[in-house]
Design a protein around this motif. Structure first.
Motif, PDB file in Angstrom:
ATOM      1  N   LEU A 511      22.689  60.960 -16.112  1.00  0.00           N
ATOM      2  CA  LEU A 511      21.272  60.728 -15.849  1.00  0.00           C
ATOM      3  C   LEU A 511      21.043  59.691 -14.750  1.00  0.00           C
ATOM      4  CD1 LEU A 511      19.782  60.764 -19.471  1.00  0.00           C
ATOM      5  CD2 LEU A 511      19.734  62.585 -17.755  1.00  0.00           C
ATOM      6  N   THR A 512      21.960  58.758 -14.547  1.00  0.00           N
ATOM      7  CA  THR A 512      21.779  57.786 -13.462  1.00  0.00           C
ATOM      8  C   THR A 512      21.909  58.439 -12.095  1.00  0.00           C
ATOM      9  OG1 THR A 512      24.140  57.236 -13.617  1.00  0.00           O
ATOM     10  CG2 THR A 512      22.595  55.881 -14.882  1.00  0.00           C
ATOM     11  N   ASN A 513      22.472  59.645 -12.018  1.00  0.00           N
ATOM     12  CA  ASN A 513      22.615  60.353 -10.745  1.00  0.00           C
ATOM     13  C   ASN A 513      21.459  61.287 -10.446  1.00  0.00           C
ATOM     14  OD1 ASN A 513      25.180  59.159 -10.371  1.00  0.00           O
ATOM     15  ND2 ASN A 513      26.139  60.751 -11.630  1.00  0.00           N
ATOM     16  N   VAL A 514      20.477  61.369 -11.356  1.00  0.00           N
ATOM     17  CA  VAL A 514      19.317  62.238 -11.117  1.00  0.00           C
ATOM     18  C   VAL A 514      18.534  61.700  -9.930  1.00  0.00           C
ATOM     19  CG1 VAL A 514      17.117  62.992 -12.059  1.00  0.00           C
ATOM     20  CG2 VAL A 514      19.156  63.017 -13.489  1.00  0.00           C
ATOM     21  N   ASN A 515      18.362  62.539  -8.907  1.00  0.00           N
ATOM     22  CA  ASN A 515      17.679  62.129  -7.674  1.00  0.00           C
ATOM     23  C   ASN A 515      16.871  63.314  -7.151  1.00  0.00           C
ATOM     24  OD1 ASN A 515      16.834  60.678  -5.463  1.00  0.00           O
ATOM     25  ND2 ASN A 515      18.757  60.891  -4.328  1.00  0.00           N
ATOM     26  N   ASP A 516      15.720  63.547  -7.774  1.00  0.00           N
ATOM     27  CA  ASP A 516      14.857  64.646  -7.359  1.00  0.00           C
ATOM     28  C   ASP A 516      14.111  64.286  -6.085  1.00  0.00           C
ATOM     29  OD1 ASP A 516      15.510  66.283  -9.577  1.00  0.00           O
ATOM     30  OD2 ASP A 516      14.174  65.089 -10.834  1.00  0.00           O
ATOM     31  N   LYS A 517      13.678  65.322  -5.389  1.00  0.00           N
ATOM     32  CA  LYS A 517      12.947  65.149  -4.138  1.00  0.00           C
ATOM     33  C   LYS A 517      11.492  65.558  -4.335  1.00  0.00           C
ATOM     34  CE  LYS A 517      16.709  63.895  -2.063  1.00  0.00           C
ATOM     35  NZ  LYS A 517      16.904  62.466  -1.689  1.00  0.00           N
ATOM     36  N   ILE A 518      10.597  64.769  -3.737  1.00  0.00           N
ATOM     37  CA  ILE A 518       9.178  65.074  -3.827  1.00  0.00           C
ATOM     38  C   ILE A 518       8.880  66.350  -3.051  1.00  0.00           C
ATOM     39  CG2 ILE A 518       8.430  63.797  -1.787  1.00  0.00           C
ATOM     40  CD1 ILE A 518       6.681  63.609  -5.175  1.00  0.00           C
ATOM     41  N   GLY A 519       8.009  67.175  -3.591  1.00  0.00           N
ATOM     42  CA  GLY A 519       7.665  68.432  -2.942  1.00  0.00           C
ATOM     43  C   GLY A 519       6.223  68.425  -2.491  1.00  0.00           C
ATOM     44  N   SER A 520       5.609  69.583  -2.529  1.00  0.00           N
ATOM     45  CA  SER A 520       4.198  69.723  -2.174  1.00  0.00           C
ATOM     46  C   SER A 520       3.467  70.435  -3.303  1.00  0.00           C
ATOM     47  CB  SER A 520       4.045  70.511  -0.867  1.00  0.00           C
ATOM     48  OG  SER A 520       4.558  71.821  -1.012  1.00  0.00           O
ATOM     49  N   ILE A 521       2.155  70.336  -3.271  1.00  0.00           N
ATOM     50  CA  ILE A 521       1.364  70.959  -4.334  1.00  0.00           C
ATOM     51  C   ILE A 521       1.515  72.475  -4.298  1.00  0.00           C
ATOM     52  CG2 ILE A 521      -0.981  71.222  -5.233  1.00  0.00           C
ATOM     53  CD1 ILE A 521      -1.651  68.511  -4.146  1.00  0.00           C
ATOM     54  N   SER A 522       1.753  73.029  -3.119  1.00  0.00           N
ATOM     55  CA  SER A 522       1.907  74.486  -3.022  1.00  0.00           C
ATOM     56  C   SER A 522       3.151  74.990  -3.748  1.00  0.00           C
ATOM     57  CB  SER A 522       1.966  74.906  -1.548  1.00  0.00           C
ATOM     58  OG  SER A 522       3.061  74.279  -0.904  1.00  0.00           O
ATOM     59  N   ASP A 523       4.071  74.095  -4.093  1.00  0.00           N
ATOM     60  CA  ASP A 523       5.252  74.528  -4.848  1.00  0.00           C
ATOM     61  C   ASP A 523       4.894  74.967  -6.265  1.00  0.00           C
ATOM     62  OD1 ASP A 523       6.908  73.978  -2.724  1.00  0.00           O
ATOM     63  OD2 ASP A 523       7.345  71.937  -3.384  1.00  0.00           O
ATOM     64  N   LEU A 524       3.701  74.635  -6.723  1.00  0.00           N
ATOM     65  CA  LEU A 524       3.268  75.048  -8.059  1.00  0.00           C
ATOM     66  C   LEU A 524       2.657  76.434  -8.064  1.00  0.00           C
ATOM     67  CD1 LEU A 524       1.593  71.720  -9.245  1.00  0.00           C
ATOM     68  CD2 LEU A 524       3.884  72.555  -9.755  1.00  0.00           C
ATOM     69  N   ASN A 525       2.643  77.096  -6.923  1.00  0.00           N
ATOM     70  CA  ASN A 525       2.089  78.453  -6.865  1.00  0.00           C
ATOM     71  C   ASN A 525       2.880  79.369  -7.785  1.00  0.00           C
ATOM     72  OD1 ASN A 525       1.184  81.036  -6.140  1.00  0.00           O
ATOM     73  ND2 ASN A 525       0.701  80.342  -4.060  1.00  0.00           N
TER      74      ASN A 525
END
Length: 975
Positions: A511-525
């Motif tokens: 879990l210390t290696n979890v490194n997600d990247k921020i996306g955009s609102i359109s990714d929720l389409n």
């Protein structure tokens, strides 16, 4: 005598006079009660026509004139409140509707022109208020005692049903709220009057007045007859909240006049609606564009949310997180496709949360409080939701470090370690490890300072010194993870515990290696990210994606064909001794006289899980549905050890079985359904144990269905412990059929609750006898005389070996804590905190069933279970907290049974009870002693309670007397 009667005068009429017509038409003037009006020139003419019982033509002319006034800026306007408007609307609601609305063809068909005009005339604040007032008046009349001259039966409820239909037809538009706001904003000049009228409308539709009166009317109609009840959506909370949310969405997308005024109006409407009790449904409908990745309304939504209070903003943001979690972040399987889509979904959810916070100028303390607050809001959500919220919070380093410090303080708090549910502690540890990883990558220096602080050192020390093995495991995991990041190679913390090298420990360390990247609102389409529906309309907690090992298949379950030989039949004379049978004249299925009733295409038993699901869903075909339900248990057990067919479809199948209803009145329906659910639980114990526990608390099910979920957990746990054969003998389908008639529920309720409660009651009674009989025998042995005078018989070694029970493999002990026990106890407190004392789960029926289920699970796990100390501590705290609810006899009996089971399962480790649970032991002894003195005997129920209380007292006194010196210090503090 003849001369006495002499005629005085004789007159003869002519033929002309005899043919005279005496019915001569007379010219009359119109009556004063009904004046003929050929044109409508004002509200006075309207009122006069409406009060004089108009015909269809006159009513249509009046309604057209009223509709034409809706656009008038001066003079009379049907949509603007005034004394004349109130009079007209009053006559329409009280007289016209009852006379003319019932002539329509039905509420599901297209309305006539006159009905549409009538609905348009009532689409205002005055119209809705008049309908609500009339509904309240009709309900008051129905509650009043019936007189001799009153109409009885269904006819009394017809005006109520008609008016409820009118209310639904009036509100049945997504543009209704927007049209009312346009009328108020356009045709009222004074700002104070505008605000007053809008607040009046908001109070009607958003504060629950319309919903409550419509729900009461629907219940009144349902109580009369199903044919009278219309099932209006306006009386259903979920449907009404969805309608209100759709109207808000329409206002957001269409209102362009005076954006400031419309934003303020929407904020007032949303503020009231959030307190309606259906926040998620309102948010899901009102902000559906944003939740589906369309950000065109982001600025408008931000302006609306900014005008809310801090508490309302908190409710809204938490609701957005819940809706996004159910719609985008739940993944039942960890395939590569789902992992890619999960990354995109997490980035999209984080982007939406960041956009809402920036646009609405919300403080990020809301996200910090959601993650690590004392209310434990993050518990109950899937792991992807935690990652998405942490990703949104990681953009602000100060807030992230604040969340890390709060989480670390909560992680090391002694009260939390000892009393908090293990589920909450595990979630906090996961969040803490992910925050540590983000802090290491963004601000390593601050993390190093925090690792040297007293907060961190005390947290790790308190965890390692805890009595619970699971609490120590979490402490070692966090200590090792932080040390690996900030310490040098020669100073890194290392533990030699086997749990750290297992799959569970490796998952936590990652879990210390979890490194997600921020996306955009359109990714929720939805077109880009496939949405997966959460089973049972609830959120699933998936802490780890670890599946228990599948049982190995027996070696002798298949046969091998060695060779195939052709055998000579020999001479035909050998067949002469065989009897000859006549050929049947017809097919046995031709027994029916009517050929149209024959069914040649009979369904076959399902071979695959997908066929089973299709058969269970086919409620229109009785034979196929019954065959699927009958073979469900055997098919699931057969497929569980072969391939992944069961594991791939198990949650959908479980959702279907839990919510299955007996449409056909099938024999042994509940028994067959329960067997299928137990088969799924034993196929995937860890995964389905957590799923059934979540479903019991969060699923949208009835009390009977929730009780069947608890029965599944109890019986499934005992089967995993090797007690399946014993349960089959105790929990037969006819176990409750021989009960005395006065002890049975009414037939309609008996079919629902009989099987759900009977197995658990039978097992609890059997365990009571098994635990109390040795104590009774021991007590009788003490009063039978000195041991020197007793004759003791000795059995041979072979006889003793035959009587000794062989040890059975207990597969439950490996998964009981994480899969069965802690999900049930942990979610109890969280659910009670979220829903209050009026929750369905606090009813005596479900609470009794829950206590017996936990007791049976604890007893089935056995005294050698590694997690028994932590289970004992958490269960004891739960039982002591339920003492105020023991006013109901069934709850009191279940509570005493749970105490007795808890003490019995820890009989071999009484020293640990005296050392670690001294106060709990003394509190239990004092409370049970008071119960024993308070409950009188003489009745079956009282004797049963006293027997259980006596058993608990004997167990507690045994521990107290044996370890009295050790308890002396705690006893002084307790007294």
């Amino acid at each position: 005598m003849e001369g006495l009667l002499a005629p005085i005068k004789t007159t003869v009429r002519s033929d002309v006079v005899q043919q005279e017509n005496f019915l001569v038409p007379v010219r009359t003037e119109p009556s004063h009660g009904r004046k003929q009006i050929f044109s409508v020139n004002g509200p006075e003419d309207t009122l006069e026509i409406l009060k004089s019982e108009p015909d269809h033509d006159e009513l249509s002319r009046v309604l057209r004139w009223l509709k034409a006034t809706a656009d008038a800026r001066e003079g009379f306007n049907i949509n603007i409140p005034s004394p004349q408007t109130a009079q007209v609307v009053y006559v329409l609601v009280n007289d016209i509707i009852s006379d003319y609305w019932a002539t329509s063809s039905g509420r599901n068909t297209n309305k006539s022109t006159g009905e549409r005009l009538l609905v348009r005339c009532l689409s205002s604040v005055t119209g809705i208020g008049a309908i609500v007032a009339r509904l309240r008046q009709l309900l008051d009349q129905l509650r009043a005692p019936q007189g001799q001259a009153e109409i009885s039966g269904i006819n009394r409820f017809q005006p109520l049903g008609i008016l409820l239909d009118v209310l639904e037809a009036t509100l049945d538009s997504d543009a209704f709220v927007a049209s009312v706001w346009n009328d108020i904003y356009s045709y009222i000049s004074e700002p104070s009057l505008k605000s007053l009228r809008w607040k009046e409308f908001v109070s009607l539709v958003a504060s629950g007045k319309v919903l409550s009166i419509a729900s009461e009317a629907s219940l009144a109609l349902d109580a009369v007859s199903e044919s009278v009840a219309n099932g209006n959506w306006v009386g259903n909370g979920f449907g009404y909240a969805t309608w209100l949310g759709r109207n808000m969405k329409h206002m957001i997308n269409t209102l362009l006049k005076d954006r400031v005024a419309s934003d303020t109006a929407l904020s007032q409407l949303l503020s009231k609606a959030l307190n309606l009790g259906y926040t998620d449904h309102i948010v899901q409908a009102a902000f559906s564009d944003l939740l589906n990745g369309i950000d065109r309304s982001l600025e408008k939504v931000g302006n609306v949310i900014s005008a809310l209070s801090t508490h309302e903003q908190k409710l809204l943001v938490y609701s957005v997180i819940r809706v996004l979690s159910k719609r985008h972040l739940y993944r039942p399987q960890s395939t590569a496709t789902n992992e890619v889509s999960g990354d995109k979904a997490r980035g999209g959810v984080a982007a939406l949360l960041v956009a809402l916070i920036k646009t609405t100028q919300l403080h990020q303390d809301l996200l910090v409080d959601w993650l690590v607050g004392t209310s434990a809001d993050a518990v109950g959500y899937c792991h992807n939701t935690h990652r998405a919220v942490i990703l949104a919070l990681s953009l602000d380093t100060d807030q992230m470090m604040k969340a890390l410090q709060i989480s670390l303080e909560l992680f090391g708090d002694k009260l939390c370690i000892k009393h908090a549910p293990m589920l909450q502690q595990e979630v906090n540890a996961q969040i803490l490890l992910m925050l540590v990883g983000y802090a290491y990558r963004t601000d390593k220096r601050s993390l190093t300072v925090l690792a040297c602080s007293s907060i961190y050192l005390n947290a790790i020390s308190n965890r390692i010194a805890a009595s619970s093995p699971r609490a120590r495991f979490l402490g070692m995991i966090v200590g090792t993870a932080v040390s690996q990041l900030v310490d040098s190679e020669d100073k890194k913390m290392v533990f030699s515990a086997e749990e750290l090298s297992g799959s569970d420990g490796q998952w936590y360390a990652y879990l210390t290696n979890v490194n997600d990247k921020i996306g955009s609102i359109s990714d929720l389409n939805p077109a880009q990210v496939p949405s997966v529906k959460c089973p049972g309309k609830t959120m699933t907690l998936v802490t780890r994606n670890i599946k228990p090992p599948r049982p190995t298949k027996a070696l002798n379950t298949t046969s091998k064909i060695i060779t195939i030989e052709e055998i000579d039949n020999g001479s035909e004379s050998e067949l002469e001794d065989l009897p000859m049978y006549e050929k049947p004249d017809s097919d046995p299925s031709d027994e029916d006289d009517d050929p149209t009733l024959l069914q040649r295409n009979r369904p076959t038993a399902p071979v695959y899980i997908q066929d089973l699901i299709a058969g269970l869903r086919d409620t229109e075909n009785f034979d196929r549905h019954k065959l699927a339900l009958t073979t469900a248990s055997s098919l699931i057990r057969r497929k569980a050890t072969f391939g992944t067919e069961v594991s791939d479809n198990i949650e959908g199948l479980a959702t279907l079985l839990v919510g299955l209803s007996d449409k056909w009145g099938m024999e042994h329906f509940q028994k067959l359904r329960l067997q299928g659910m137990i088969a799924m639980l034993t196929a995937e114990p860890l995964r389905m144990g957590q799923w059934f526990s979540m479903t019991f608390y969060n699923g949208d099910y009835s009390m009977g269905q929730r009780a069947s979920v608890l029965t599944t957990l109890g019986l499934g746990a005992r089967e995993l412990a090797g007690l399946g054969k014993e349960d089959a003998a105790l929990t037969g389908a006819n176990a409750s059929e021989n009960a005395f008639p006065s002890k049975r529920l009414p037939e309609t309720l008996h079919k629902i609750y009989a099987l759900e409660a009977a197995p658990m009651n039978a097992l609890s009674q059997q365990l009571e006898r098994n635990m109390i009989q040795p104590m009774a025998a021991e007590a009788a042995d003490k009063f039978s005389g000195p041991n020197a005078l007793k004759v003791r018989t000795f059995s041979s070694r072979m006889a003793a070996e035959r009587k000794r029970q062989k040890p059975m493999p207990n597969a439950l002990a490996k998964v009981v804590a994480e899969g069965f026990f802690f999900p049930l106890t942990g979610r109890w407190r969280i659910h009670l905190q979220a829903n209050g004392e009026k929750s369905t789960h606090t009813t005596p029926f479900l609470l009794t069933h829950l206590l017996k289920t936990l007791s049976l699970i604890l007893h089935a796990s056995g005294p050698s279970t590694l997690s028994l100390p932590q289970m004992t501590a958490e269960f004891w705290d739960l039982l002591l907290s339920l003492r105020p609810r023991a006013t109901d006899p069934s709850v009191l009996e279940a509570l005493l049974f749970a105490f007795l089971t808890l003490l019995d399962i820890n009989e071999n480790d009484q020293r640990r009870l005296a050392e670690e649970h001294a106060k709990e032991l003394l509190e239990t002894q004092e409370w049970v002693g008071n119960v024993f003195e308070r409950i009188g005997g003489g009745s079956e129920e009282g004797d049963r309670v006293r027997m259980l209380a006596a058993g608990v007292l004997m167990r507690t006194r045994e521990v107290v007397e044996r370890y009295q010196r050790m308890l002396m210090g705690d006893l002084v503090d307790f007294m």
